[in-house]
Write a protein that holds these residues in place. Structure first.
Motif, PDB file in Angstrom:
ATOM      1  N   PRO A 123     -10.196  21.328   3.852  1.00  0.00           N
ATOM      2  CA  PRO A 123     -10.036  20.651   2.562  1.00  0.00           C
ATOM      3  C   PRO A 123     -11.042  21.192   1.558  1.00  0.00           C
ATOM      4  N   LYS A 124     -10.761  20.967   0.297  1.00  0.00           N
ATOM      5  CA  LYS A 124     -11.674  21.422  -0.746  1.00  0.00           C
ATOM      6  C   LYS A 124     -12.931  20.558  -0.765  1.00  0.00           C
ATOM      7  N   PRO A 125     -14.082  21.138  -1.087  1.00  0.00           N
ATOM      8  CA  PRO A 125     -15.303  20.327  -1.174  1.00  0.00           C
ATOM      9  C   PRO A 125     -15.128  19.190  -2.181  1.00  0.00           C
ATOM     10  N   GLY A 126     -15.462  17.985  -1.772  1.00  0.00           N
ATOM     11  CA  GLY A 126     -15.344  16.843  -2.667  1.00  0.00           C
ATOM     12  C   GLY A 126     -13.934  16.319  -2.840  1.00  0.00           C
ATOM     13  N   GLN A 127     -12.968  16.880  -2.106  1.00  0.00           N
ATOM     14  CA  GLN A 127     -11.570  16.453  -2.229  1.00  0.00           C
ATOM     15  C   GLN A 127     -11.410  15.013  -1.758  1.00  0.00           C
ATOM     16  N   ASP A 128     -10.575  14.245  -2.469  1.00  0.00           N
ATOM     17  CA  ASP A 128     -10.203  12.919  -2.002  1.00  0.00           C
ATOM     18  C   ASP A 128      -9.265  13.105  -0.813  1.00  0.00           C
ATOM     19  N   ARG A 129      -9.717  12.745   0.371  1.00  0.00           N
ATOM     20  CA  ARG A 129      -8.978  13.066   1.585  1.00  0.00           C
ATOM     21  C   ARG A 129      -7.827  12.109   1.867  1.00  0.00           C
ATOM     22  N   ARG A 130      -7.542  11.223   0.932  1.00  0.00           N
ATOM     23  CA  ARG A 130      -6.365  10.379   1.098  1.00  0.00           C
ATOM     24  C   ARG A 130      -5.084  11.105   0.725  1.00  0.00           C
ATOM     25  N   ARG A 166       0.848  -1.188   0.000  1.00  0.00           N
ATOM     26  CA  ARG A 166       0.000   0.000   0.000  1.00  0.00           C
ATOM     27  C   ARG A 166       0.883   1.236   0.000  1.00  0.00           C
ATOM     28  N   VAL A 167       0.270   2.377  -0.319  1.00  0.00           N
ATOM     29  CA  VAL A 167       1.005   3.633  -0.452  1.00  0.00           C
ATOM     30  C   VAL A 167       0.287   4.720   0.335  1.00  0.00           C
ATOM     31  N   VAL A 168       1.063   5.604   0.965  1.00  0.00           N
ATOM     32  CA  VAL A 168       0.509   6.792   1.603  1.00  0.00           C
ATOM     33  C   VAL A 168       1.303   7.997   1.121  1.00  0.00           C
ATOM     34  N   PHE A 169       0.606   9.067   0.796  1.00  0.00           N
ATOM     35  CA  PHE A 169       1.241  10.313   0.383  1.00  0.00           C
ATOM     36  C   PHE A 169       1.293  11.246   1.587  1.00  0.00           C
ATOM     37  N   ALA A 170       2.460  11.851   1.822  1.00  0.00           N
ATOM     38  CA  ALA A 170       2.622  12.717   2.993  1.00  0.00           C
ATOM     39  C   ALA A 170       3.641  13.802   2.694  1.00  0.00           C
ATOM     40  N   GLY A 171       3.275  15.057   2.945  1.00  0.00           N
ATOM     41  CA  GLY A 171       4.206  16.158   2.736  1.00  0.00           C
ATOM     42  C   GLY A 171       3.781  17.070   1.606  1.00  0.00           C
ATOM     43  N   VAL A 173      -3.778   4.822   0.828  1.00  0.00           N
ATOM     44  CA  VAL A 173      -4.503   5.116   2.065  1.00  0.00           C
ATOM     45  C   VAL A 173      -4.176   6.534   2.505  1.00  0.00           C
ATOM     46  N   GLY A 174      -5.047   7.109   3.300  1.00  0.00           N
ATOM     47  CA  GLY A 174      -4.808   8.439   3.822  1.00  0.00           C
ATOM     48  C   GLY A 174      -3.925   8.417   5.049  1.00  0.00           C
ATOM     49  N   VAL A 175      -3.377   9.573   5.381  1.00  0.00           N
ATOM     50  CA  VAL A 175      -2.562   9.691   6.591  1.00  0.00           C
ATOM     51  C   VAL A 175      -3.367   9.280   7.819  1.00  0.00           C
ATOM     52  N   ASP A 176      -4.671   9.544   7.795  1.00  0.00           N
ATOM     53  CA  ASP A 176      -5.490   9.219   8.962  1.00  0.00           C
ATOM     54  C   ASP A 176      -5.582   7.723   9.219  1.00  0.00           C
ATOM     55  N   ALA A 177      -5.320   6.903   8.190  1.00  0.00           N
ATOM     56  CA  ALA A 177      -5.332   5.454   8.387  1.00  0.00           C
ATOM     57  C   ALA A 177      -4.116   4.992   9.179  1.00  0.00           C
ATOM     58  N   ILE A 178      -3.061   5.799   9.180  1.00  0.00           N
ATOM     59  CA  ILE A 178      -1.811   5.449   9.860  1.00  0.00           C
ATOM     60  C   ILE A 178      -1.610   6.276  11.127  1.00  0.00           C
ATOM     61  N   ARG A 179      -1.958   7.559  11.059  1.00  0.00           N
ATOM     62  CA  ARG A 179      -1.804   8.441  12.221  1.00  0.00           C
ATOM     63  C   ARG A 179      -3.118   9.187  12.478  1.00  0.00           C
ATOM     64  N   PRO A 180      -4.173   8.473  12.937  1.00  0.00           N
ATOM     65  CA  PRO A 180      -5.448   9.165  13.196  1.00  0.00           C
ATOM     66  C   PRO A 180      -5.318  10.238  14.266  1.00  0.00           C
ATOM     67  N   ASP A 181      -4.283  10.131  15.098  1.00  0.00           N
ATOM     68  CA  ASP A 181      -4.089  11.123  16.155  1.00  0.00           C
ATOM     69  C   ASP A 181      -3.712  12.486  15.612  1.00  0.00           C
ATOM     70  N   LEU A 182      -3.319  12.561  14.337  1.00  0.00           N
ATOM     71  CA  LEU A 182      -2.937  13.850  13.742  1.00  0.00           C
ATOM     72  C   LEU A 182      -4.138  14.657  13.264  1.00  0.00           C
ATOM     73  N   ILE A 183      -5.340  14.078  13.366  1.00  0.00           N
ATOM     74  CA  ILE A 183      -6.538  14.779  12.903  1.00  0.00           C
ATOM     75  C   ILE A 183      -7.498  14.918  14.082  1.00  0.00           C
ATOM     76  N   PRO A 184      -7.404  16.016  14.818  1.00  0.00           N
ATOM     77  CA  PRO A 184      -8.230  16.165  16.032  1.00  0.00           C
ATOM     78  C   PRO A 184      -9.701  16.356  15.708  1.00  0.00           C
ATOM     79  N   GLY A 185     -10.538  15.911  16.630  1.00  0.00           N
ATOM     80  CA  GLY A 185     -11.967  16.138  16.501  1.00  0.00           C
ATOM     81  C   GLY A 185     -12.345  17.564  16.869  1.00  0.00           C
TER      82      GLY A 185
END
Length: 260
Positions: A201-208, A60-65, A115-127
């Motif tokens: 994020p932009k409306p409709g953006q792929d959040r991965r 699998r691949v994750v994009f970050a940065g 996969v999105g960053v949230d799949a690996i580091r969900p703690d980086l996206i606060p509620g």
């Protein structure tokens, strides 16, 4: 254990993602080196990169940065990546979001799910909630106005941030990024402080891929711009270092608010 490749851009995020993975394979687009060691690649040789990931056992691949559109050299394309040029060119003509969607599609066609960053580091996206400080009624009004603006500009694939003070839009994020926008505000606004930086994020953006991010540097830049605080769409923005960012905001007297 799933082997993951990090397709890295600039900044601290690739390191934060990589540290949560077992033996990640880290690759960076040429000219956009992250803060951690990475093997450089060129977009003109995308197919060989994908094949090398498969040979390594990547699943699998994750994009970050952070990256910006690279200048492509027609003479640097290998024959198989060259067959993708019409698709890539058509996607780029649709804007950044279209280009990123097509890049995800290409990886997944080769059997590498993204996969999105949230799949690996969900703690980086606060509620939702206020992390520090106390937004005033005026700040909340500015945040609501900023959210309206980003719903329009984001839909046009223009940017993921803006600055609003007293109900007036002082700046919109464009290709140069958030730091350039805040520097513009710092240099051009009236002396009276106040206002908010809003990220979403932009409306409709792929959040991965390509989620907006906030970190200690953002706080320092917002303080120099004379803002009262930083607000972002809850669940849609990366907070790169919660402790350091919160401490920086407290020192600067800024609020941090994940707006639900």
């Amino acid at each position: 254990m799933t082997r993951t490749a990090v397709i890295a851009g600039q900044g601290a995020l690739p390191g934060l993602v990589a540290e949560a993975l077992h033996a990640p394979s880290v690759h960076a687009l040429d000219g956009f080196a992250p803060d951690i060691p990475a093997r450089s690649f060129r977009l003109e040789r995308l197919v060989p990169l994908i094949e090398s990931l498969l040979d390594e056992g990547v699943e699998r691949v994750v994009f970050a940065g952070a990256v910006r559109r690279p200048r492509l050299d027609p003479e640097a394309f290998d024959p198989r990546t060259a067959t993708l040029v019409p698709r890539m060119a058509a996607a780029m003509a649709q804007g950044d979001d279209g280009a990123l969607r097509e890049l995800i599609t290409i990886f997944e066609e080769w059997g590498l799910p993204v996969v999105g960053v949230d799949a690996i580091r969900p703690d980086l996206i606060p509620g939702a909630g206020v992390l520090t400080g106390a937004p005033s009624a005026a700040d909340r009004g500015d945040a609501a106005r900023a959210a309206e603006i980003l719903a329009v500009t984001g839909g046009l694939d223009i940017g993921q941030g803006c600055v609003v003070a007293g109900g007036l839009c002082l700046a919109i994020e464009t290709l140069p990024g958030t730091a350039a926008m805040l520097d513009f505000v710092a240099r051009t606004r009236e002396r009276r402080p106040g206002g908010v930086l809003m990220k979403a994020p932009k409306p409709g953006q792929d959040r991965r891929i390509d989620l907006p991010a906030i970190g200690p540097d953002t706080v320092a830049q917002a303080a120099l711009a004379g803002l009262s605080g930083i607000v972002w769409q809850a669940g849609g923005v990366l907070l790169l270092d919660t402790a350091a960012t919160t401490a920086a905001a407290e020192d600067a007297g800024l609020f941090l608010w994940a707006r639900g």
